[in-house]
Design an enzyme around this catalytic site. Structure first.
Site, mmCIF file in Angstrom:
data_model
loop_
_atom_site.group_PDB
_atom_site.id
_atom_site.type_symbol
_atom_site.label_atom_id
_atom_site.label_comp_id
_atom_site.label_asym_id
_atom_site.label_seq_id
_atom_site.Cartn_x
_atom_site.Cartn_y
_atom_site.Cartn_z
ATOM 1 N N GLN A 11 41.079 44.660 41.383
ATOM 2 C CA GLN A 11 40.588 43.574 42.253
ATOM 3 C C GLN A 11 41.736 42.854 42.954
ATOM 4 O OE1 GLN A 11 37.073 41.232 40.938
ATOM 5 N NE2 GLN A 11 38.146 41.255 38.983
ATOM 6 N N ALA A 72 46.543 45.998 34.148
ATOM 7 C CA ALA A 72 46.155 45.389 32.867
ATOM 8 C C ALA A 72 44.929 46.105 32.331
ATOM 9 C CB ALA A 72 45.830 43.906 33.063
ATOM 10 N N THR A 74 41.613 44.871 31.348
ATOM 11 C CA THR A 74 40.911 43.597 31.542
ATOM 12 C C THR A 74 39.538 43.552 30.870
ATOM 13 O OG1 THR A 74 40.104 44.436 33.648
ATOM 14 C CG2 THR A 74 42.062 43.059 33.720
ATOM 15 N N THR A 113 46.376 35.172 32.004
ATOM 16 C CA THR A 113 44.986 34.758 31.886
ATOM 17 C C THR A 113 44.789 33.441 31.132
ATOM 18 O OG1 THR A 113 42.925 35.398 30.768
ATOM 19 C CG2 THR A 113 44.922 36.282 29.846
ATOM 20 N N ASP A 114 43.657 32.822 31.374
ATOM 21 C CA ASP A 114 43.249 31.624 30.618
ATOM 22 C C ASP A 114 42.982 31.946 29.140
ATOM 23 O OD1 ASP A 114 41.092 33.188 31.572
ATOM 24 O OD2 ASP A 114 39.675 31.548 31.267
ATOM 25 N N TYR A 137 42.464 40.566 23.561
ATOM 26 C CA TYR A 137 42.877 40.484 24.971
ATOM 27 C C TYR A 137 43.874 39.336 25.161
ATOM 28 C CZ TYR A 137 42.481 39.548 30.027
ATOM 29 O OH TYR A 137 42.749 39.319 31.358
ATOM 30 N N LYS A 141 47.838 39.717 26.043
ATOM 31 C CA LYS A 141 48.340 39.156 27.302
ATOM 32 C C LYS A 141 49.450 38.133 27.039
ATOM 33 C CE LYS A 141 47.017 39.635 31.047
ATOM 34 N NZ LYS A 141 47.464 40.570 32.127
ATOM 35 N N TRP A 162 38.539 33.917 35.728
ATOM 36 C CA TRP A 162 37.227 34.145 36.371
ATOM 37 C C TRP A 162 37.390 34.744 37.776
ATOM 38 C CZ3 TRP A 162 32.918 30.082 35.063
ATOM 39 C CH2 TRP A 162 32.932 29.797 33.690
HETATM 40 N N1 LIG Z 1 39.341 39.893 36.074
HETATM 41 C C1 LIG Z 1 39.436 38.634 35.657
HETATM 42 O O1 LIG Z 1 38.443 37.883 35.582
HETATM 43 C C2 LIG Z 1 40.775 38.079 35.251
HETATM 44 C C3 LIG Z 1 40.816 36.783 34.733
HETATM 45 C C4 LIG Z 1 42.048 36.259 34.341
HETATM 46 C C5 LIG Z 1 43.196 37.009 34.493
HETATM 47 N N2 LIG Z 1 43.121 38.263 34.981
HETATM 48 C C6 LIG Z 1 44.377 39.026 35.103
HETATM 49 O O2 LIG Z 1 44.591 39.304 36.476
HETATM 50 C C7 LIG Z 1 45.254 40.561 36.621
HETATM 51 C C8 LIG Z 1 44.498 41.421 37.610
HETATM 52 O O3 LIG Z 1 43.162 41.581 37.149
HETATM 53 P P1 LIG Z 1 42.087 42.450 37.935
HETATM 54 O O4 LIG Z 1 40.772 41.821 37.716
HETATM 55 O O5 LIG Z 1 42.574 42.754 39.299
HETATM 56 O O6 LIG Z 1 42.142 43.781 37.032
HETATM 57 P P2 LIG Z 1 41.447 45.178 37.294
HETATM 58 O O7 LIG Z 1 40.533 45.102 38.470
HETATM 59 O O8 LIG Z 1 40.930 45.631 35.970
HETATM 60 O O9 LIG Z 1 42.682 46.083 37.723
HETATM 61 C C9 LIG Z 1 43.684 46.487 36.837
HETATM 62 C C10 LIG Z 1 44.231 47.802 37.336
HETATM 63 O O10 LIG Z 1 45.281 48.211 36.457
HETATM 64 C C11 LIG Z 1 45.123 49.615 36.223
HETATM 65 N N3 LIG Z 1 45.822 50.041 35.025
HETATM 66 C C12 LIG Z 1 45.346 50.089 33.752
HETATM 67 N N4 LIG Z 1 46.289 50.591 32.926
HETATM 68 C C13 LIG Z 1 47.379 50.851 33.694
HETATM 69 C C14 LIG Z 1 48.655 51.393 33.410
HETATM 70 N N5 LIG Z 1 48.997 51.773 32.187
HETATM 71 N N6 LIG Z 1 49.534 51.531 34.433
HETATM 72 C C15 LIG Z 1 49.194 51.161 35.695
HETATM 73 N N7 LIG Z 1 47.977 50.663 36.011
HETATM 74 C C16 LIG Z 1 47.088 50.506 35.024
HETATM 75 C C17 LIG Z 1 43.632 49.762 36.147
HETATM 76 O O11 LIG Z 1 43.231 51.113 36.221
HETATM 77 P P3 LIG Z 1 41.872 51.561 35.462
HETATM 78 O O12 LIG Z 1 40.759 50.780 36.108
HETATM 79 O O13 LIG Z 1 41.837 53.035 35.718
HETATM 80 O O14 LIG Z 1 42.058 51.180 34.021
HETATM 81 C C18 LIG Z 1 43.182 48.918 37.315
HETATM 82 O O15 LIG Z 1 43.212 49.642 38.530
HETATM 83 C C19 LIG Z 1 45.360 41.137 35.206
HETATM 84 O O16 LIG Z 1 46.637 40.844 34.693
HETATM 85 C C20 LIG Z 1 44.325 40.369 34.421
HETATM 86 O O17 LIG Z 1 44.661 40.279 33.047
HETATM 87 C C21 LIG Z 1 41.940 38.817 35.379
#
Ligand SMILES: NC(=O)c1ccc[n+]([C@@H]2O[C@H](COP(=O)([O-])OP(=O)(O)OC[C@H]3O[C@@H](n4cnc5c(N)ncnc54)[C@H](OP(=O)(O)O)[C@@H]3O)[C@@H](O)[C@H]2O)c1
Length: 299
Positions: A11, A72, A74, A113-114, A137, A141, A162
């Protein structure tokens, strides 16, 4: 400038790549120093951050100046089921990036993350509040954050919450789908946080990357923290869907990983340094829905 994005199919990664490529987002132009950068957008197939040899090889060949780690695991419940993989991706991965970034003098912007907080707060957490994660998680993190801050001198840890964007699955898309399929929604009303648009986060991260700042930054959309129920109501209203939205409790909707009851974040360090450019969550959501619904032919 050479910029590496890891997890670029996700995302946030997708949005970051877009604004770096285009030099502009709906929030404004990106800083001059990052315009016309060479951007390496990589996901696990091109660069697996858990493989330190691959990370080293990538840096040795491409020598990025700035790294955005958007990679990550997630899936919060998935982390609970597979702790080893969660730590490998969320802790060892950032450790590898931090180690190699330090060797090559790169600036590392790492996303967190929160969930690093316990989630029983009553006022939004700021960057100096004590962390105490309650899930695999959150713990994985937090370990990732600590590696980044300890191993890479020129680094920022940016905590968000979120998150929703145009690609992948998220709460906004799930509500739109369920509203159409079921005609009624039942949504948790006793978990409070900050809905955050990937558009706003990507722009803020780019501003941060172009600055000299280091350390921890909370980066969530502004406005009063709300429950998932209030968030869902706004989605449905703005999409003009004629469905009833009912409130339920966490107890009525049990999940493998414990969700924080109150994990709203305060962007204090942004306000005190480069400025807080994150919009109010309602404004960012309305703008997202307008383009998303049109794009999907749902408006
Ligand atoms: N989503 C939320 O609500 C949220 C909230 C708070 C913080 N965050 C943080 O924000 C950041 C971005 O989140 P997001 O929602 O954009 O996450 P996301 O949509 O799940 O994207 C994460 C990407 O990382 C890839 N990935 C997984 N393992 C990997 C590896 N070993 N090497 C390289 N790439 C890898 C995933 O591939 P696959 O899909 O193939 O696994 C996916 O394309 C993360 O650090 C997350 O912890 C997210």
């Amino acid at each position: 400038m050479k910029i590496l994005i890891t997890g670029s199919n996700g995302q946030l990664g997708t949005e970051l790549y877009k604004i770096l490529r285009e030099g502009i987002s709906e929030l404004g132009k990106i800083p001059e120093s990052l315009q016309d950068s060479i951007v390496f957008a990589t996901d696990v197939d091109e660069l697996d951050i858990t493989d330190i040899k691959a990370v080293e090889k990538f840096f040795s060949k491409n020598k990025p100046d700035i790294v955005f780690n958007c990679a990550a695991m997630t899936n919060v419940d998935g982390c609970e089921r597979d702790e080893e993989i969660a730590y490998r991706i969320n802790a060892e991965g950032p450790k590898n990036l931090a180690t190699i970034s330090q060797c090559y003098g790169a600036r590392l912007i790492h996303i967190s993350t929160d969930y690093v907080f316990f989630g029983d707060g009553t006022i939004p957490y700021n960057e100096s509040d004590t962390t105490n994660p309650n899930t695999v998680y959150g713990r994985s993190k937090l370990a990732g954050e600590q590696f980044v801050l300890n191993l890479c001198a020129n680094s920022c840890v940016c905590r968000t919450a979120w998150l929703y964007g145009y690609v992948g699955n998220n709460f906004v898309k799930t509500m739109l789908r369920l509203a159409r399929e079921k005609g009624t929604l039942t949504v948790v009303n006793d978990q409070v946080g900050n809905p955050t648009s990937a558009v706003d986060l990507a722009y803020q991260l780019v501003l941060l990357a172009a600055s000299q700042e280091m350390g921890i930054f909370h980066c969530t959309c502004n406005g009063e923290p709300v429950s998932w129920y209030t968030f869902a109501k706004r989605v449905v209203e703005k999409a003009k869907l004629d469905v009833s939205v009912n409130a339920c409790t966490t107890e009525q909707f049990p999940r493998p990983a414990k969700r924080p009851a109150f994990s709203a974040l305060d962007n204090r360090n942004l306000r005190e340094t480069i400025g807080d450019n994150m919009r109010k969550w309602e404004e960012a959501l309305d703008s997202f829905l307008e383009s998303y619904l049109e794009r999907e032919g749902m408006s």
